[in-house]
Design a protein around this motif. Structure first.
Motif, PDB file in Angstrom:
ATOM      1  N   ALA A   1      40.499  40.175  30.046  1.00  0.00           N
ATOM      2  CA  ALA A   1      39.093  40.372  30.382  1.00  0.00           C
ATOM      3  C   ALA A   1      38.351  39.040  30.446  1.00  0.00           C
ATOM      4  CB  ALA A   1      38.440  41.296  29.356  1.00  0.00           C
ATOM      5  N   GLY A   2      38.665  38.141  29.514  1.00  0.00           N
ATOM      6  CA  GLY A   2      38.013  36.831  29.523  1.00  0.00           C
ATOM      7  C   GLY A   2      38.377  36.017  30.749  1.00  0.00           C
ATOM      8  N   LEU A   3      39.639  36.062  31.147  1.00  0.00           N
ATOM      9  CA  LEU A   3      40.077  35.331  32.341  1.00  0.00           C
ATOM     10  C   LEU A   3      39.434  35.913  33.599  1.00  0.00           C
ATOM     11  CD1 LEU A   3      43.869  34.918  31.501  1.00  0.00           C
ATOM     12  CD2 LEU A   3      42.132  33.125  31.438  1.00  0.00           C
ATOM     13  N   ILE A   4      39.341  37.236  33.668  1.00  0.00           N
ATOM     14  CA  ILE A   4      38.728  37.874  34.836  1.00  0.00           C
ATOM     15  C   ILE A   4      37.259  37.479  34.943  1.00  0.00           C
ATOM     16  CG2 ILE A   4      38.018  40.097  35.799  1.00  0.00           C
ATOM     17  CD1 ILE A   4      40.632  41.252  34.584  1.00  0.00           C
ATOM     18  N   ASP A   5      36.531  37.545  33.842  1.00  0.00           N
ATOM     19  CA  ASP A   5      35.114  37.169  33.866  1.00  0.00           C
ATOM     20  C   ASP A   5      34.941  35.710  34.281  1.00  0.00           C
ATOM     21  OD1 ASP A   5      34.306  39.684  33.120  1.00  0.00           O
ATOM     22  OD2 ASP A   5      34.070  39.190  30.993  1.00  0.00           O
ATOM     23  N   PHE A   6      35.807  34.852  33.799  1.00  0.00           N
ATOM     24  CA  PHE A   6      35.737  33.431  34.149  1.00  0.00           C
ATOM     25  C   PHE A   6      36.020  33.236  35.641  1.00  0.00           C
ATOM     26  CE2 PHE A   6      37.373  28.924  33.352  1.00  0.00           C
ATOM     27  CZ  PHE A   6      36.100  28.421  33.115  1.00  0.00           C
ATOM     28  N   ALA A   7      37.012  33.966  36.158  1.00  0.00           N
ATOM     29  CA  ALA A   7      37.325  33.874  37.588  1.00  0.00           C
ATOM     30  C   ALA A   7      36.154  34.363  38.431  1.00  0.00           C
ATOM     31  CB  ALA A   7      38.582  34.691  37.898  1.00  0.00           C
ATOM     32  N   LYS A   8      35.506  35.430  38.002  1.00  0.00           N
ATOM     33  CA  LYS A   8      34.342  35.937  38.735  1.00  0.00           C
ATOM     34  C   LYS A   8      33.234  34.887  38.784  1.00  0.00           C
ATOM     35  CE  LYS A   8      34.832  40.904  37.786  1.00  0.00           C
ATOM     36  NZ  LYS A   8      34.212  42.066  37.092  1.00  0.00           N
ATOM     37  N   ARG A   9      33.010  34.229  37.667  1.00  0.00           N
ATOM     38  CA  ARG A   9      31.968  33.195  37.622  1.00  0.00           C
ATOM     39  C   ARG A   9      32.287  32.046  38.580  1.00  0.00           C
ATOM     40  NH1 ARG A   9      31.409  29.433  32.569  1.00  0.00           N
ATOM     41  NH2 ARG A   9      31.836  27.757  34.044  1.00  0.00           N
ATOM     42  N   ILE A  10      33.551  31.641  38.595  1.00  0.00           N
ATOM     43  CA  ILE A  10      33.945  30.546  39.483  1.00  0.00           C
ATOM     44  C   ILE A  10      33.780  30.955  40.939  1.00  0.00           C
ATOM     45  CG2 ILE A  10      35.912  29.164  40.269  1.00  0.00           C
ATOM     46  CD1 ILE A  10      36.881  29.187  37.345  1.00  0.00           C
ATOM     47  N   ARG A  11      34.134  32.198  41.261  1.00  0.00           N
ATOM     48  CA  ARG A  11      33.967  32.632  42.649  1.00  0.00           C
ATOM     49  C   ARG A  11      32.495  32.631  43.051  1.00  0.00           C
ATOM     50  NH1 ARG A  11      36.009  37.840  46.257  1.00  0.00           N
ATOM     51  NH2 ARG A  11      34.570  37.351  47.942  1.00  0.00           N
ATOM     52  N   VAL A  12      31.620  33.107  42.199  1.00  0.00           N
ATOM     53  CA  VAL A  12      30.185  33.079  42.516  1.00  0.00           C
ATOM     54  C   VAL A  12      29.741  31.648  42.789  1.00  0.00           C
ATOM     55  CG1 VAL A  12      27.871  33.411  41.550  1.00  0.00           C
ATOM     56  CG2 VAL A  12      29.605  35.199  41.285  1.00  0.00           C
ATOM     57  N   GLU A  13      30.182  30.716  41.959  1.00  0.00           N
ATOM     58  CA  GLU A  13      29.820  29.308  42.159  1.00  0.00           C
ATOM     59  C   GLU A  13      30.318  28.795  43.507  1.00  0.00           C
ATOM     60  OE1 GLU A  13      30.083  28.159  37.392  1.00  0.00           O
ATOM     61  OE2 GLU A  13      31.550  27.356  38.811  1.00  0.00           O
ATOM     62  N   GLN A  14      31.551  29.173  43.872  1.00  0.00           N
ATOM     63  CA  GLN A  14      32.107  28.704  45.140  1.00  0.00           C
ATOM     64  C   GLN A  14      31.421  29.369  46.332  1.00  0.00           C
ATOM     65  OE1 GLN A  14      34.333  26.220  45.733  1.00  0.00           O
ATOM     66  NE2 GLN A  14      34.138  25.795  43.535  1.00  0.00           N
ATOM     67  N   ASP A  15      31.105  30.652  46.216  1.00  0.00           N
ATOM     68  CA  ASP A  15      30.451  31.358  47.320  1.00  0.00           C
ATOM     69  C   ASP A  15      29.069  30.796  47.612  1.00  0.00           C
ATOM     70  OD1 ASP A  15      32.667  32.938  47.527  1.00  0.00           O
ATOM     71  OD2 ASP A  15      31.745  34.741  46.673  1.00  0.00           O
ATOM     72  N   GLU A  16      28.463  30.160  46.628  1.00  0.00           N
ATOM     73  CA  GLU A  16      27.135  29.584  46.815  1.00  0.00           C
ATOM     74  C   GLU A  16      27.176  28.180  47.400  1.00  0.00           C
ATOM     75  OE1 GLU A  16      25.488  29.835  42.908  1.00  0.00           O
ATOM     76  OE2 GLU A  16      24.877  31.945  43.140  1.00  0.00           O
ATOM     77  N   ARG A  17      28.362  27.613  47.508  1.00  0.00           N
ATOM     78  CA  ARG A  17      28.479  26.249  48.045  1.00  0.00           C
ATOM     79  C   ARG A  17      28.315  26.257  49.563  1.00  0.00           C
ATOM     80  NH1 ARG A  17      31.023  22.410  44.584  1.00  0.00           N
ATOM     81  NH2 ARG A  17      31.572  21.220  46.439  1.00  0.00           N
ATOM     82  N   THR A  18      27.729  25.189  50.081  1.00  0.00           N
ATOM     83  CA  THR A  18      27.587  25.035  51.534  1.00  0.00           C
ATOM     84  C   THR A  18      28.593  24.057  52.095  1.00  0.00           C
ATOM     85  OG1 THR A  18      25.894  23.329  51.191  1.00  0.00           O
ATOM     86  CG2 THR A  18      25.137  25.622  51.475  1.00  0.00           C
ATOM     87  N   ALA A  19      29.277  23.319  51.225  1.00  0.00           N
ATOM     88  CA  ALA A  19      30.298  22.365  51.672  1.00  0.00           C
ATOM     89  C   ALA A  19      31.443  22.361  50.665  1.00  0.00           C
ATOM     90  CB  ALA A  19      29.700  20.958  51.792  1.00  0.00           C
ATOM     91  N   ASP A  20      32.656  22.087  51.176  1.00  0.00           N
ATOM     92  CA  ASP A  20      33.850  22.003  50.322  1.00  0.00           C
ATOM     93  C   ASP A  20      34.057  23.275  49.497  1.00  0.00           C
ATOM     94  OD1 ASP A  20      34.328  19.355  51.195  1.00  0.00           O
ATOM     95  OD2 ASP A  20      32.915  18.592  49.712  1.00  0.00           O
ATOM     96  N   ARG A  21      33.788  24.398  50.114  1.00  0.00           N
ATOM     97  CA  ARG A  21      33.936  25.670  49.417  1.00  0.00           C
ATOM     98  C   ARG A  21      35.399  26.062  49.293  1.00  0.00           C
ATOM     99  NH1 ARG A  21      31.729  31.482  51.797  1.00  0.00           N
ATOM    100  NH2 ARG A  21      32.895  32.826  50.348  1.00  0.00           N
ATOM    101  N   ILE A  22      35.760  26.624  48.144  1.00  0.00           N
ATOM    102  CA  ILE A  22      37.072  27.204  47.931  1.00  0.00           C
ATOM    103  C   ILE A  22      36.945  28.716  48.095  1.00  0.00           C
ATOM    104  CG2 ILE A  22      38.997  27.467  46.338  1.00  0.00           C
ATOM    105  CD1 ILE A  22      38.469  24.579  47.281  1.00  0.00           C
ATOM    106  N   TYR A  23      37.726  29.291  48.996  1.00  0.00           N
ATOM    107  CA  TYR A  23      37.653  30.726  49.272  1.00  0.00           C
ATOM    108  C   TYR A  23      38.603  31.467  48.340  1.00  0.00           C
ATOM    109  CZ  TYR A  23      35.103  29.246  53.396  1.00  0.00           C
ATOM    110  OH  TYR A  23      34.180  28.681  54.232  1.00  0.00           O
ATOM    111  N   ILE A  24      38.043  32.376  47.552  1.00  0.00           N
ATOM    112  CA  ILE A  24      38.781  33.094  46.519  1.00  0.00           C
ATOM    113  C   ILE A  24      38.712  34.586  46.822  1.00  0.00           C
ATOM    114  CG2 ILE A  24      38.853  33.655  44.052  1.00  0.00           C
ATOM    115  CD1 ILE A  24      37.497  30.893  43.584  1.00  0.00           C
ATOM    116  N   GLY A  25      39.823  35.288  46.639  1.00  0.00           N
ATOM    117  CA  GLY A  25      39.763  36.724  46.905  1.00  0.00           C
ATOM    118  C   GLY A  25      41.105  37.403  46.752  1.00  0.00           C
ATOM    119  N   GLY A  26      41.178  38.633  47.308  1.00  0.00           N
ATOM    120  CA  GLY A  26      42.395  39.432  47.186  1.00  0.00           C
ATOM    121  C   GLY A  26      42.497  40.036  45.798  1.00  0.00           C
ATOM    122  N   ASP A  27      43.542  39.672  45.086  1.00  0.00           N
ATOM    123  CA  ASP A  27      43.771  40.122  43.719  1.00  0.00           C
ATOM    124  C   ASP A  27      43.859  38.927  42.787  1.00  0.00           C
ATOM    125  OD1 ASP A  27      44.048  42.866  44.470  1.00  0.00           O
ATOM    126  OD2 ASP A  27      46.116  42.450  45.100  1.00  0.00           O
TER     127      ASP A  27
END
Length: 220
Positions: A152-178
């Motif tokens: 659960a802790g790893l999942i929550d941390f991954a979700k936070r990182i994805r939100v941070e990346q989705d908000e980037r306008t440059a050098d974004r890392i695309y995260i998804g799937g499973d």
């Protein structure tokens, strides 16, 4: 690049990756395994960056490399990865992307789990990491590790990182799937899916309209 987290200790390692592969503009191309188990060597191989490097390395490892454990494999890896990288560039021209291969596995003689990184930016020189250690890519804002090292802790941390990346306008890392969790213990390597992103189905629909996955694919 990809989402990659790991917890490395002397008695084993836990590796977490996402599964989305995109082109350089972020268009979904496929769902892929970014951490591959090699039980015959009590080993897991993870990758970030250019996908074809890992695909070809795993193929060579299974067909042409003789090694009993991760320590013996380390003797073969830098030269082999340089050859594969050169082959890819001969076929497709100079690459703008980098790639990193990480090995997590046990030394037969010491019984300790060892971690080696091989980075294209460093000509695939062997870089051994100390244990205990927690690592994550891409770098998060704020805290550098989860509040708790549970699923659960790893999942929550991954979700936070994805939100941070989705908000980037440059050098974004695309995260998804499973999110796939791979665990390496003495005499055992296992993988399980622990989370599916809410937009995984939308990504799948985009993948079905995409051309076949090839050398242009980019691991987010």
């Amino acid at each position: 690049m990809s989402l990659l987290m790991f917890l490395h200790q002397d008695d084993g390692a836990v590796i977490l990756t996402d599964t989305l592969a995109t082109d350089t503009l972020g268009k979904p191309l496929d769902f892929v395994d970014k951490c591959v188990a090699v039980p015959s060597m009590n080993l897991a191989i993870a990758t970030t960056g250019y996908q074809q490097l890992m695909l070809r390395w795993v193929e060579r490892l299974r067909e042409n490399v003789r090694a009993r454990d991760t320590s013996m494999l380390d003797l073969h890896t830098p030269g082999s990865l340089r050859e594969i990288w050169a082959d890819i560039q001969r076929e497709h021209g100079p690459l703008e992307e980098s790639a990193t291969i990480d090995h997590f596995g046990f030394d037969e003689h010491t019984g300790r789990c060892r971690r080696f990184a091989y980075r294209s930016a460093n000509d695939f020189e062997s870089e051994e990491g100390e244990a205990p250690a927690f690592g994550v890519k891409p770098d998060p804002l704020g805290d550098t590790q989860p509040d708790e090292l549970s699923d659960a802790g790893l999942i929550d941390f991954a979700k936070r990182i994805r939100v941070e990346q989705d908000e980037r306008t440059a050098d974004r890392i695309y995260i998804g799937g499973d999110l796939v969790l791979t665990e390496v213990r003495k005499n055992a390597v296992s993988s399980q899916r622990i989370y599916r992103w809410e937009d995984q189905h939308d990504q799948w629909q985009a993948i079905c309209d995409a051309p076949p996955l090839g050398a242009v694919a980019r691991l987010p």
